[in-house]
Every structure is written in structure tokens, then in C-alpha cells.
Write an enzyme that holds these catalytic residues in place. Structure first.
Site, short mmCIF file in Angstrom:
data_model
loop_
_atom_site.label_atom_id
_atom_site.label_comp_id
_atom_site.label_asym_id
_atom_site.label_seq_id
_atom_site.Cartn_x
_atom_site.Cartn_y
_atom_site.Cartn_z
N ALA A 61 0.85 -1.21 0.00
CA ALA A 61 0.00 0.00 0.00
C ALA A 61 0.88 1.25 0.00
O ALA A 61 1.97 1.25 0.55
CB ALA A 61 -0.89 -0.02 1.24
N GLY A 100 0.80 -5.84 0.15
CA GLY A 100 -0.02 -5.86 -1.06
C GLY A 100 0.80 -6.21 -2.30
O GLY A 100 0.27 -6.79 -3.25
N GLU A 103 0.88 -9.81 -2.39
CA GLU A 103 -0.48 -10.29 -2.73
C GLU A 103 -0.73 -10.18 -4.24
O GLU A 103 -1.35 -11.04 -4.85
CB GLU A 103 -1.54 -9.52 -1.93
CG GLU A 103 -1.49 -9.89 -0.45
CD GLU A 103 -2.52 -9.14 0.38
OE1 GLU A 103 -2.47 -7.90 0.36
OE2 GLU A 103 -3.35 -9.78 1.04
N GLU A 123 2.05 -7.01 7.31
CA GLU A 123 0.89 -6.27 7.82
C GLU A 123 0.74 -6.35 9.33
O GLU A 123 0.30 -5.40 9.99
CB GLU A 123 -0.40 -6.77 7.17
CG GLU A 123 -0.61 -6.35 5.73
CD GLU A 123 0.13 -7.20 4.71
OE1 GLU A 123 0.98 -8.04 5.11
OE2 GLU A 123 -0.14 -7.04 3.51
#
Ligand code: NAD
Length: 689
Positions: A61, A100, A103, A123
Site C-alpha cells: 500500500a 499488497g 499479494e 501487515e
């Protein structure tokens, strides 16, 4: 445009271009979505590669957008488009793929990585969980135990390890893009991780029972790790879409928890400390190629290690060869301990030791770019040292003092170059503790301050600017905490009760165990000095009684607690309790039972209130700096966010009401509420606005 699209030999290449770390911000997510759709629609395209820069695939992010409105598509929608692709999708990972970013790579069919790239889902460090399918995809491609370990610790793995685990399909020996395109051109089958079966060793129920117990023990005070385990269990027991739904719910819950808010506050607070309003970020800094430390004692040795660890040559001096030798021996023993624990290679230890020179003459510091003084805590000794340094140090050298309490302006006044003098207050053990208070004196030059802050970062510290006052930010606040902890004894509590309450609340250590560790004689010396400087200062004399008996703490085997030989475990001491009891009689206090909540509020609110005075006086630049001081220097629990953030989260009006009730109690006149505190509480505002 934060991604470029090109077609090479029938392979669409989407190159992310959002420096510095390819943060998955609004524009980049939209560009990825466009690229994927365009590749899907183009009949000439047979496969797709997603790549970042050599430094970073993606750091996850975009933190710059954390407090801004988000626009569509969100990352899960990009992942859904990845799942919907009818052409093989290859992630080409250089540098790192985190959060992310990983991911995104997990939603590709294959992953090719450069050697030594870092992959991870960190995270948990912000009190949340990977919310874009990470908890569901990772355990489908690597063994469950490894997936849970990675997600609950936030630790990264290298591409080599990832290859072993199956997370990476190939390591690119040469050019990463070439390798990824060559791989994609082979038209491999569409291998979606979401269609794979998670790999759990042994009985699934038993596996999760054990892992839950283990994680619960390790994550005291933090809800995210257990939620991650629950999501991993969902991956093992539910279809992918159900698991994803569960992950989304748990993510939405965690984001709202006080613990995650506190950890996110800490994350941003750490990035703020180097911003100094009147010292622009582009202020030219001086080069620090060589350092010197004066005094080879507890602090001098630790500070010398900090320089050596950062690869900066350092000369350590003391008054005698014996003192220097003793200091160097301690450094060697310290490094050897780390080597024997397997956390440092012998060659690295040798390299670092080779950077440390010793001397008994101050002349040896004449070519240092910074000299840090760590001699005895006495103004006459400090001033004498600075007078000599002024004559010896080269022009432009920064002259720093490690004083904990003395007036840096007075120390600077001993030189003809006060603009070059600054405080560098390290914490003990200096080679371990992350906090560095950088004390800006009246005449400290802006570039001296900027250089010292930058050096702090290089030494892997969290540098926080403090103005000049007795005790600077951290120790000045600590005095109020200490005062309350002792008053609580006067009123009826025992040391073990006060320590227990604060430790259960989350402090790394209770105050009395802390005094015993630091040495009770240190506080005693300071109190003696203060008795002259501030004769009206109020404190419980019970602390002096302990010292008069020679009970200095761990080093004497007795203090507020007893210690078995060779052990650091505090054992409650009935004799200390009897002393406290007779002291109560002497001062005419009838003991009462003190509730645990009162112990916590009195100690923690005392910190926040003094912090408010410090802010009011401009000693600290911002409330979050005060929080960082406590989080990195005083064992304050990260999930509480620091004393100012904690007061904010309780609500300043509520905290103020408690303080007003304390004002009516024992030694209540000691509670002087900071005007800023009253003002903010009245306006319904917060310290961390
Ligand atoms: P220490 O007693 O362990 O070491 C001081 C050293 O300075 C001794 O080796 C002594 O021989 C040497 N010394 C004294 N006068 C000297 C001189 N004129 N020239 C060269 N060397 C001289 O003390 P310490 O605990 O390392 O503390 C040093 C400074 O750091 C003090 O100002 C102290 O307040 C501060 N400090 C200490 C701590 C801590 O926890 N110990 C934490 C932060 C700051």
C-alpha cells in the site's frame, strides 16, 4: 501514468513505475487494471509479465495515501481481474515484494525472482492482516506452518528460500525481465493459487490448536496474530471465496482496534521525527567519516559500538590505559556474546573491532568529524572536557555531549564554538536501545542539528529533537512517573503490586524492577543534587532509605527486591515491605488498598501531563515525538501508542477528570495540569491532532 505497457514477442509487459517503492496507490492500481484488460483483449498477446524496478517489485500500500480518499479499483478488484485472465500471468520480482505487493504476485500464475529479493507479508506489524487474499493464497502455495510463521511475525524470506518453499518458481540468473518473458513465452498452464489445496502437515485440527496456543503466548496484547491464525484455518477448511470473505471481515475488524491504531500511529510517528520546521529537509549536512568518543565507560563503549556497527571508524579515549582496556574488553565480550548466539559472524566482529581505535590522550580526536563526550555526569568535568576539546578538535567538527540531565547551553559556553555543540543522549545499552534524543541548544547551528539527525538514522537509531531542560523529554517525564510510583508505596501499595499492575498493562518492566536494574544509586545522586537546586521538590524519602542501606539493586543483590546470586529475577522482600510500613507510620499515613486501575492511571497520566508541559514549552516539536521517546527508550507498549496517544485514546476530558480527582488525594498539590492539556480537553481535541 504509473505503469507502462508494451508488447514483446507476444508477451505483454506491464512495468510498474511509482517510485520509490511502487506503492500500490490509486493511479498504479488503475494502471495495472488497464494493462491487464488490454492484454486480455489483445489477440496478439499470449502471456503477461508484471514487473517493477530493479529495486522494488512493490512495497505494498502507498503510505502517502493512507489518510486520503481511496479510489477504485481496490487491490482485491485487481486480483479478481488477475484471476479472470485467460492468459498466463508471471510476476517478475526484483528487490522486494511486500504486503499488497506480494499479494499482487500471489494472484499471478507464476513468480520469477531476482537473486536475494525479499518477500513477505508484514501487515501484522501495523496490527492488521494481509487483506487482499494473502492469508488465503500464501498457505495454498507454501506449507501452512511456514505461511503462518511469515504472516504472524511479518518476517521476510529471500527468493532462494521462497524457491525452496514453492513460492517462487524460478530464480533469474541474468536479466530478470528477459527471464520472465522467456518463461511466459513457453505458454505454461494457468495455475491459479486459489484453486490449490493448502498443505497442512498432520491433523488439521491439532495443528491449529497447537499453533493458536503458541501464537497466543507470543502475542500478548496484540489481536492481529490470532486473527491471522483464524484466517489461515479458514484457508485450510473453507472454499477460497468463503475464506476471502472471512479475511475481509477480520481485516475490517482489526483496522478499527485501538492496537492497530496505535501501531499505525507509531509507524507514522517514526517517520516524522526528522522533520524540523525551521530546518529544511535539504539543509546541507556535514560528512561524518570519522568519530571519537571520550570516556570508555558504560555509555562510551556502547556508543563506540554504534559507530563500528555502521562502518564508521571511531577512536575511544579515557584517562588511563586501564580504563581504555576495560572498555575495549567489554566491547569484545559484547560482540563475542552476539557471535556465540549465532547472530553475528566472527569475520564481521573482527571487521567492527578493527574500526575501533583507543587512546589515552585527547589529541587522538583531532581529526574526528564528530566527538561525543561520555565522561562523568558533573558540570565541572564536562566543561573542562569541552574547553580542551575546543582547542584540539578540527574546525567544523561537531562537539556532542551524552549528558542525561545537565544544561547543554552551559556545556557549550565552555567553548568558543557553541554553534557546533549539540546533545546526543543515547540510552543504555547504547548499542541496543533505538532512542537517541538530539538536544538542540540555544546556539546549535541548523546544519549541526541536521547532520546529527542524519547520523542518528545511519546509526540505526530513532533520533528525536529535544530542547534544553533538566532530563530532556524522556527523563523529565520519568521523574513524574517515579514520583507517583513512590507515593503509591506511601499510601499502601507494595513494589510488586505497582510493578505487576504496570507490567500487566503492557510496560516492558515495572518501575521498581527498572530502578533495581539501572542502579538505585543513580537516582539517589540526582536527588541529592536536586535537593540543592530545587529544595521544595516533593518525593517519597523511602527511596533514600533503601539507598542508605546500600541496596542499589541487581548489582548489590538487593534493592526494591532481593536477587539470588547470578539471577535477575526480582523476589519480593518482606524486609523492604516492613521498611515501607514503618515509613508510613513515621509520616502518619494509614495504608489503604490501592486499586490496580489507580496505579496505572496515576503513573501513565503523570507521563502524559508532563509531556503536555513539555509540548507547551516547545521542548518537544510534536506529541508524536514524545510518544516515540517512550516507545523506543522506555519500554512503553507499542500497542498503546505512547503516553500522549494513549491519553488521546482514553479521551483528554476523561483523563483530566481523573487528574482532578488525584489533585484531591495524597500529595495532590503535585498535580499541576499543563495549560495545553486543559485547553485541548475543553475543545474536545487531541494531542496527536
Ligand atoms: P561511566 O562511569 O561508566 O563512564 C565514564 C567514563 O568516563 C569512565 O571510564 C571515566 O574514566 C571516564 N572519564 C571521566 N573523566 C574523563 C575525562 N576527563 N576524560 C576522559 N574520560 C573520562 O559512566 P556512564 O554511565 O558511561 O555515563 C557517561 C555519561 O553518559 C554521563 O554523562 C551519564 O549521565 C550519561 N548517560 C548514562 C546512561 C546510563 O544509563 N549509564 C544513560 C544515558 C546517559
Amino acid at each position: 501514468m504509473s505503469a507502462h505497457y508494451a508488447v514483446r514477442d507476444g508477451v505483454a509487459v506491464i512495468t510498474m513505475d511509482n517510485p520509490p517503492v511502487n506503492g500500490l496507490g490509486n493511479a498504479l492500481r488503475a494502471a495495472l487494471m488497464d494493462g491487464l484488460k488490454r492484454a486480455e483483449a489483445d489477440a496478439a498477446v499470449k502471456a503477461v509479465v508484471i514487473i517493477g524496478s530493479a529495486k522494488a517489485f512493490s512495497g505494498g500500500a502507498d503510505i502517502r495515501e493512507f489518510n486520503q480518499p481511496r479510489t477504485k479499483p481496490e487491490l482485491p478488484e485487481v486480483n479478481e481481474q488477475q484471476d479472470a485472465m485467460s492468459k498466463p500471468l508471471v510476476a517478475a520480482i526484483g528487490g522486494f515484494a511486500l504486503g499488497g505487493g506480494l499479494e499482487l504476485a500471489l494472484a499471478c500464475h507464476y513468480r520469477i525472482a531476482a537473486p536475494r529479493a525479499q518477500l513477505g507479508l508484514p501487515e501484522v506489524k501495523l496490527g492488521i492482516l494481509p487483506g487482499s487474499g494473502g492469508t488465503q493464497r500464501l498457505p495454498r502455495i507454501v506449507p501452512m506452518a511456514e505461511a503462518v510463521r511469515m504472516m504472524t511475525t511479518g518476517a521476510t524470506i529471500t527468493s532462494e528460500k521462497a524457491k525452496e518453499l514453492g513460492l517462487v518458481d524460478e530464480i533469474a540468473a541474468g536479466d530478470l525481465l528477459e527471464a520472465a518473458v522467456a518463461f511466459a513465452k513457453k505458454n505454461p498452464p494457468l495455475r491459479r493459487i486459489r484453486d490449490m489445496k493448502p498443505r497442512v502437515d498432520g491433523n488439521t485440527e491439532e495443528f491449529f490448536r497447537e499453533i493458536r496456543e503458541k501464537v497466543a503466548k507470543e502475542s500478548r496484547g496484540y489481536p492481529a496474530p490470532l486473527e491471522i491464525v483464524a484466517c489461515a484455518e479458514a484457508a485450510a477448511t473453507k472454499p477460497f471465496d468463503e475464506g476471502r470473505k472471512f479475511e475481509r471481515e477480520r481485516f475490517a475488524h482489526l483496522v478499527q482496534t485501538p492496537e492497530s491504531r496505535a501501531l499505525r500511529h507509531m509507524f507514522f510517528a517514526e517517520r516524522q521525527t526528522t522533520r524540523i520546521p525551521d530546518v529544511p529537509e535539504d539543509t546541507p549536512v556535514r560528512e561524518i567519516r570519522k568519530a571519537a568518543v571520550i570516556g570508555a565507560g558504560t555509555m562510551g563503549g556502547g556508543i563506540a559500538m554504534c559507530f563500528a556497527n555502521a562502518g564508521i571508524p571511531v577512536t575511544m579515549t579515557d584517562v588511563s590505559q586501564a580504563a581504555v582496556d576495560k572498555g575495549l574488553e567489554k566491547i569484545k565480550a559484547n560482540y563475542a556474546g552476539t557471535v556465540s548466539k549465532g547472530r553475528l559472524k566472527q569475520e564481521e566482529m573482527d571487521k567492527r573491532l578493527a574500526l575501533i581505535q583507543t587512546a589515552t590522550s585527547l589529541d587522538a580526536v583531532k581529526d574526528a568529524d564528530i566527538v561525543i563526550e561520555a565522561v562523568f555526569e558533573r558540570m565541572d568535568v564536562k566543561q573542562d572536557t569541552f574547553r580542551k576539546l575546543d582547542a584540539i578538535a578540527k574546525p567544523g567538527a561537531i562537539l556532542a555531549t551524552n549528558t542525561s540531565t545537565l544544561d547543554v547551553n552551559q556545556i557549550a559556553a565552555a567553548t568558543k564554538r557553541p554553534q557546533e555543540v549539540v546533545g546526543t543522549h543515547f540510552f543504555s545499552p547504547a548499542n541496543v536501545m533505538r532512542l537517541l534524543e538530539v538536544v538542540r541548544a540555544k546556539q546549535t547551528d541548523k546544519d549541526v542539528l541536521a547532520t546529527t539527525m542524519k547520523l542518528g538514522k545511519k546509526l540505526k537509531k530513532v533520533p528525536v529533537v529535544s530542547g534544553v531542560c533538566d532530563g530532556f523529554i524522556g527523563n523529565r517525564m520519568l521523574e513524574k512517573y517515579v514520583q507517583q510510583s513512590l507515593f503509591l508505596l506511601d499510601e499502601g501499595a507494595t513494589p510488586a503490586q505497582v510493578d505487576g499492575a504496570l507490567q500487566r498493562w503492557g510496560m516492558a518492566m515495572g518501575p521498581f524492577a527498572m530502578y533495581d536494574m539501572a542502579g538505585n544509586d543513580i537516582g539517589w545522586e540526582i536527588r541529592k543534587r536536586r535537593a540543592q537546586e530545587r529544595p521544595h521538590m516533593q518525593y517519597s524519602k523511602i527511596a533514600d532509605r533503601i539507598c542508605e542501606r546500600g541496596w542499589f539493586g541487581q548489582k548489590t543483590g538487593r534493592g526494591w527486591y532481593r536477587y539470588e546470586p547470578g539471577s535477575r529475577k526480582p523476589i519480593p522482600d518482606p524486609e523492604v515491605e516492613a521498611m515501607i510500613s514503618s515509613y508510613r507510620e513515621e509520616i502518619g499515613v494509614r495504608p489503604r488498598s490501592v486499586p490496580e486501575q489507580e496505579i496505572i492511571e496515576r503513573c501513565i497520566y503523570a507521563l502524559a501531563n508532563e509531556g503536555a508541559h513539555i509540548l507547551d514549552e516547545g521542548i518537544a516539536l510534536r506529541a508524536s515525538d514524545i510518544d516515540m521517546v517512550y516507545l523506543t527508550g522506555y519500554g512503553f507498549p507499542p500497542y498503546r501508542g505512547g503516553p500522549m496517544f494513549y491519553a488521546d485514546s482514553v479521551g483528554l476530558e476523561r483523563v483530566l477528570k481523573s487528574i482532578q480527582s488525584f489533585q484531591k488525594g495524597y500529595r495532590g498539590e503535585q498535580w499541576k495540569v499543563a495549560p495545553l492539556f486543559e485547553k485541548l480537553a475543553k475543545e474536545g481535541k487531541k494531542f496527536n491532532g
